[in-house]
Design an enzyme around this catalytic site. Structure first.
Site, PDB file in Angstrom:
ATOM      1  N   ASP A  12      12.601  70.258  41.852  1.00  0.00           N
ATOM      2  CA  ASP A  12      13.958  70.530  42.297  1.00  0.00           C
ATOM      3  C   ASP A  12      14.737  70.963  41.049  1.00  0.00           C
ATOM      4  O   ASP A  12      14.398  70.567  39.939  1.00  0.00           O
ATOM      5  CB  ASP A  12      14.579  69.268  42.892  1.00  0.00           C
ATOM      6  CG  ASP A  12      16.067  69.423  43.112  1.00  0.00           C
ATOM      7  OD1 ASP A  12      16.461  70.342  43.830  1.00  0.00           O
ATOM      8  OD2 ASP A  12      16.832  68.639  42.506  1.00  0.00           O
ATOM      9  N   CYS A  13      15.766  71.752  41.253  1.00  0.00           N
ATOM     10  CA  CYS A  13      16.527  72.245  40.096  1.00  0.00           C
ATOM     11  C   CYS A  13      17.888  71.578  39.956  1.00  0.00           C
ATOM     12  O   CYS A  13      18.209  71.014  38.914  1.00  0.00           O
ATOM     13  CB  CYS A  13      16.699  73.765  40.207  1.00  0.00           C
ATOM     14  SG  CYS A  13      17.537  74.492  38.780  1.00  0.00           S
TER      15      CYS A  13
END
Length: 240
Positions: A12-13
């Site tokens: 995930d960013c």
């Protein structure tokens, strides 16, 4: 289970590598300055999480930079505050200003030497280019909500990712999904039988901030409070 058992990290960013909570709060300042009663940071982030999650479920194919203006509008209406269309649009474009966590770029550059790095994010492709520049690493694959036509925690996003990685010979058993959000990432990762690493950025804060309450605690295989801690643990694992 050891960190060295894997050859691919799927990330995930926003919330994990990019400090989206600071970016969200800063981007909403034009609206918050009109509030008669000051709102706490967590009140703002929790309202944002609620409206964002709702909008993503109703318009799953809408690009994230086009979805955020609607979130801005819904929050303004909830709080009875005036707003303009231009402000809404500007908020959607503010993603490009969201900062990386101080340890993200260096950690990714180290991890790139040991793993394939993959992004699985609720972002649009254009907005991610600005974040990618801040992260200073070349990812082996970038999979966005815009690519899939839905937003995490939809199982479609994980199914799409696993299919595309399998096409490249990357098996599920060799993937460690690495994320902050229990709601968006760790619960669906559990459903797909993915090993998971929790980067608990909010470890010193109560609640869930800009993510929804997951309802129950998913299974976590590794937990670190920062990407720096992840790197240090990997270095130790190599020496064993």
């Amino acid at each position: 289970m050891k960190l060295t058992d894997f050859d691919t990290l799927t990330f995930d960013c926003y919330g994990t590598l990019i400090d989206w909570e600071s970016g969200i709060f800063e981007g909403l300042k034009p609206l918050l300055e009109r509030a008669g009663t000051p709102l706490t940071r967590d009140q703002v982030l929790e309202a944002h999480a609620r409206h964002e999650s709702s909008q993503q479920s109703f318009t799953p194919a809408k690009r994230y930079q086009d979805l955020l203006p609607i979130v801005y509008k819904r929050m303004a209406e909830e709080w009875g505050l005036p707003y303009t269309h231009d402000e809404c649009v500007a908020y959607g474009r503010s993603i490009r200003n969201w900062p990386a966590f101080a340890d993200s770029a260096g950690a990714l550059q180290y991890l790139k030497k040991h793993y394939k790095l993959v992004i699985l994010s609720n972002i649009d492709n254009e907005s991610f280019t600005f974040s990618n520049a801040k992260l200073q690493v070349e990812f082996d694959a970038i999979i966005t909500a815009e690519d899939v036509g839905s937003y995490k925690p939809s199982p479609r996003n994980f199914a799409y990712m696993l299919e595309k990685l399998n096409d490249r010979g990357i098996r599920k058993e060799t993937i460690l999904h690495t994320a902050e959000s229990l709601f968006h990432d760790h619960k669906p990762a559990n459903e797909f039988g993915l090993a998971s690493c929790w980067i608990y950025r909010r470890h010193s804060q109560p609640g869930f901030g800009a993510t929804m309450n997951p309802g129950s605690q998913p299974n976590i295989d590794f937990r670190f409070d920062s990407m720096e801690d992840f790197v240090n643990a990997h270095r130790e694992a190599l020496m064993k």
